[in-house]
Design a protein around this motif. Structure first.
Motif, PDB file in Angstrom:
ATOM      1  N   GLY A  75     -41.207 -23.741 -43.778  1.00 56.09           N
ATOM      2  CA  GLY A  75     -42.382 -22.980 -44.204  1.00 56.09           C
ATOM      3  C   GLY A  75     -42.440 -21.596 -43.625  1.00 56.09           C
ATOM      4  N   SER A  76     -43.466 -20.906 -43.999  1.00 54.63           N
ATOM      5  CA  SER A  76     -43.863 -19.621 -43.463  1.00 54.63           C
ATOM      6  C   SER A  76     -45.168 -19.235 -44.166  1.00 54.63           C
ATOM      7  N   HIS A  77     -45.361 -17.970 -44.453  1.00 57.91           N
ATOM      8  CA  HIS A  77     -46.669 -17.558 -45.007  1.00 57.91           C
ATOM      9  C   HIS A  77     -46.492 -16.528 -46.120  1.00 57.91           C
ATOM     10  N   ILE A  78     -47.476 -16.411 -46.988  1.00 59.14           N
ATOM     11  CA  ILE A  78     -47.380 -15.398 -48.063  1.00 59.14           C
ATOM     12  C   ILE A  78     -48.529 -14.386 -47.962  1.00 59.14           C
ATOM     13  N   ASP A 121     -53.313 -17.905 -44.138  1.00 57.43           N
ATOM     14  CA  ASP A 121     -53.753 -16.851 -43.215  1.00 57.43           C
ATOM     15  C   ASP A 121     -52.993 -16.845 -41.891  1.00 57.43           C
ATOM     16  N   GLU A 122     -51.707 -16.584 -41.970  1.00 57.92           N
ATOM     17  CA  GLU A 122     -50.906 -16.471 -40.747  1.00 57.92           C
ATOM     18  C   GLU A 122     -51.235 -15.151 -40.040  1.00 57.92           C
ATOM     19  N   GLU A 123     -51.405 -14.086 -40.775  1.00 59.63           N
ATOM     20  CA  GLU A 123     -51.514 -12.763 -40.136  1.00 59.63           C
ATOM     21  C   GLU A 123     -52.875 -12.512 -39.472  1.00 59.63           C
ATOM     22  N   LEU A 182     -38.670 -26.115 -39.689  1.00 61.22           N
ATOM     23  CA  LEU A 182     -37.746 -24.973 -39.632  1.00 61.22           C
ATOM     24  C   LEU A 182     -38.338 -23.813 -40.406  1.00 61.22           C
ATOM     25  N   GLU A 183     -38.319 -22.633 -39.775  1.00 59.14           N
ATOM     26  CA  GLU A 183     -38.857 -21.427 -40.430  1.00 59.14           C
ATOM     27  C   GLU A 183     -37.789 -20.343 -40.447  1.00 59.14           C
ATOM     28  N   MET A 184     -37.517 -19.820 -41.620  1.00 53.09           N
ATOM     29  CA  MET A 184     -36.615 -18.670 -41.738  1.00 53.09           C
ATOM     30  C   MET A 184     -37.504 -17.438 -41.824  1.00 53.09           C
ATOM     31  N   HIS A 185     -37.173 -16.423 -41.074  1.00 51.19           N
ATOM     32  CA  HIS A 185     -38.080 -15.266 -41.001  1.00 51.19           C
ATOM     33  C   HIS A 185     -37.290 -14.007 -40.682  1.00 51.19           C
ATOM     34  N   ILE A 186     -37.727 -12.881 -41.130  1.00 54.01           N
ATOM     35  CA  ILE A 186     -37.076 -11.623 -40.734  1.00 54.01           C
ATOM     36  C   ILE A 186     -37.324 -11.432 -39.233  1.00 54.01           C
ATOM     37  N   ALA A 350     -42.307 -11.453 -32.178  1.00 49.93           N
ATOM     38  CA  ALA A 350     -43.389 -11.662 -33.152  1.00 49.93           C
ATOM     39  C   ALA A 350     -43.839 -13.122 -33.109  1.00 49.93           C
ATOM     40  N   GLY A 351     -45.090 -13.323 -33.474  1.00 51.22           N
ATOM     41  CA  GLY A 351     -45.624 -14.685 -33.520  1.00 51.22           C
ATOM     42  C   GLY A 351     -45.380 -15.309 -34.887  1.00 51.22           C
ATOM     43  N   HIS A 352     -45.389 -16.633 -34.924  1.00 51.77           N
ATOM     44  CA  HIS A 352     -45.131 -17.335 -36.201  1.00 51.77           C
ATOM     45  C   HIS A 352     -45.884 -18.663 -36.249  1.00 51.77           C
ATOM     46  N   ASP A 353     -46.027 -19.187 -37.469  1.00 51.00           N
ATOM     47  CA  ASP A 353     -46.686 -20.486 -37.623  1.00 51.00           C
ATOM     48  C   ASP A 353     -45.977 -21.560 -36.799  1.00 51.00           C
ATOM     49  N   ALA A 354     -44.687 -21.352 -36.593  1.00 51.84           N
ATOM     50  CA  ALA A 354     -43.910 -22.342 -35.831  1.00 51.84           C
ATOM     51  C   ALA A 354     -44.512 -22.589 -34.449  1.00 51.84           C
TER      52      ALA A 354
HETATM   53 MN    MN Z   1     -44.758 -16.833 -39.441  1.00 45.59          MN
END
Ligand code: MN
Ligand code: HGY
Ligand code: MN
Ligand code: MN
Length: 403
Positions: A75-78, A121-123, A182-186, A350-354
């Protein structure tokens, strides 16, 4: 194996939703019409990938592929920051969908169900309080936090209603079925670019504490008030902000940012009577954050006393730093080596949902190189080659974990 073209097209199409033509920035905030449009688009991608789509109590968008009591979650966020880029969060959700789409096309049936989540609302852009969806999934969200309001006084709870989400009874017991997240992220930094690598394995995630500082002086006439007797809230705040920078410049590994500031009454010929500003303070080590937070507040109070202004502070949000799982890190490294790339391990600033999901499951993150390390900016960019190779690596790891 993965369909890079399809993924890149999805990224392009999603980035058009909430796009500011003048700046190229993307503005997609939680519980808004732009976000609703984005959810509908991502839902179709999930369905095309053979997933069953649901939305949970807080509004997380969840695509499920396969069956079983145990879950591998991707996952991640949009949602975005103001004037954000098109990759932060979106890449992680769309690459995860591409992984499942490819598994579905290969008729690979996973031993555990796979879920792809676009967390709500991750950000934290709209309510100055972020990671709402992953907090809820980890059982960390409180009813009181649903009362946080945006600049128009609308609470998260009220905003949810506009999305036909009724948060009460707040049925969100922490999920206990997730065996790996697992989160793929820039990367959003310059490390991978400096190393000349397209991807990296995250070892830990620094976490933010967000403070709101209010400085109260006296609004007075800009012409008739001699300098020595002023109680100027803005010059006091300015000295405070530079003191924070000075302190953090002398502290390795930690960072602090004053990103928002309001002045009132905000008149050219009025000495500012009140200033509010935010502090985003981060480190991978929670005890260091606590010490820094206390030191900062102490220094701000000294400045306030000397300048005869009042100081108050409140915590807007506090998130625990997280370590990623060694076994999952190793799996990612093996998938990276299969591509002939040297695995590289790094910390996420950076912070993440993970970070929240780490409370209920082993986590791992795969970073994708950011050009010039720029992010939270319309110039945010990761190359098509890097995105495709990272997604192939992500696919390999997920297939291995699904066996
Ligand atoms: Mn994130
Ligand atoms: O603020 C962060 O680190 C993330 O982009 N939400
Ligand atoms: Mn972000
Ligand atoms: Mn992000």
């Amino acid at each position: 194996m993965i369909n890079g073209e399809r993924l890149l097209q999805h990224l392009e199409d999603l980035s058009q939703i909430g796009r500011n033509e003048a700046t190229g920035g993307v503005n997609r905030f939680s519980f808004t019409s732009e976000e609703k449009q984005a959810i509908e688009l991502v839902m179709t991608y999930m369905e095309e990938a053979g997933m069953v789509v649901t939305i949970d109590a807080i509004g997380n968008l969840i695509g499920t592929y396969g069956e079983g009591n145990e879950t591998i979650m991707l996952g991640s966020h949009i949602d975005t920051v103001p004037e954000g880029g098109k990759y932060d969060g979106a890449l992680g959700v769309l690459a995860a969908i591409e992984v499942v789409h490819t598994m579905h096309a290969q008729q690979l049936i996973p031993s555990k169900k796979i879920q792809v989540v676009a967390f709500k609302d991750e950000e934290g852009t709209r309510f100055d309080f972020g990671l709402v969806g992953s907090r809820a999934m980890a059982g960390l969200l409180t009813e009181g936090q649903l009362q946080f309001t945006d600049k128009n006084g609308i609470s998260i709870e009220e905003a949810m209603k506009a999305f036909q989400l009724s948060p009460y009874p707040f049925e969100q017991p922490p999920r206990d079925d997730i065996k790996a997240y697992l989160e793929m992220h820039i990367e959003q930094g310059k490390v991978l670019e400096n190393e000349g690598l397209p991807v990296g394995v995250v070892t830990g995630i620094a976490a933010p504490v967000w403070l709101e500082i209010t400085v109260t002086g006296v609004s007075e006439h800009a012409g008739a008030t001699p300098m020595p007797i002023r109680q100027d809230a803005l010059t006091a705040a300015s000295e405070m902000i530079l003191a924070i920078e000075q302190l953090l410049n002398n502290t390795t590994g930690s960072v602090a940012t004053v990103g928002k500031l309001t002045v009132s009454p905000n008149g050219t010929n009025v000495i500012p009577g009140k200033v509010t500003f935010t502090i985003d303070l981060r480190d991978i080590d929670e005890s260091k954050i606590n010490v820094l937070e206390a030191t900062i507040l102490q220094q701000l109070q000294q400045i306030a006393t000397r300048r005869n202004v009042m100081l108050s502070s409140k915590v807007l949000q506090r998130v625990k730093p997280a370590k990623t799982d060694a076994v999952l890190q190793q799996q990612l490294a093996t998938s990276i080596e299969k591509q002939g790339i040297q695995p590289y391990f790094l910390v996420s600033g950076a912070g993440h949902d993970a970070m929240n999901i780490a409370e209920i499951a082993p986590i791992a993150m795969l970073f994708v190189r950011s050009k010039d390390g720029i992010s939270h900016n319309p110039l945010e960019y990761s190359s098509a080659e890097d995105i495709v190779i990272a997604t192939a690596i992500f696919y390999d790891t997920v297939v291995e974990l699904s066996k």
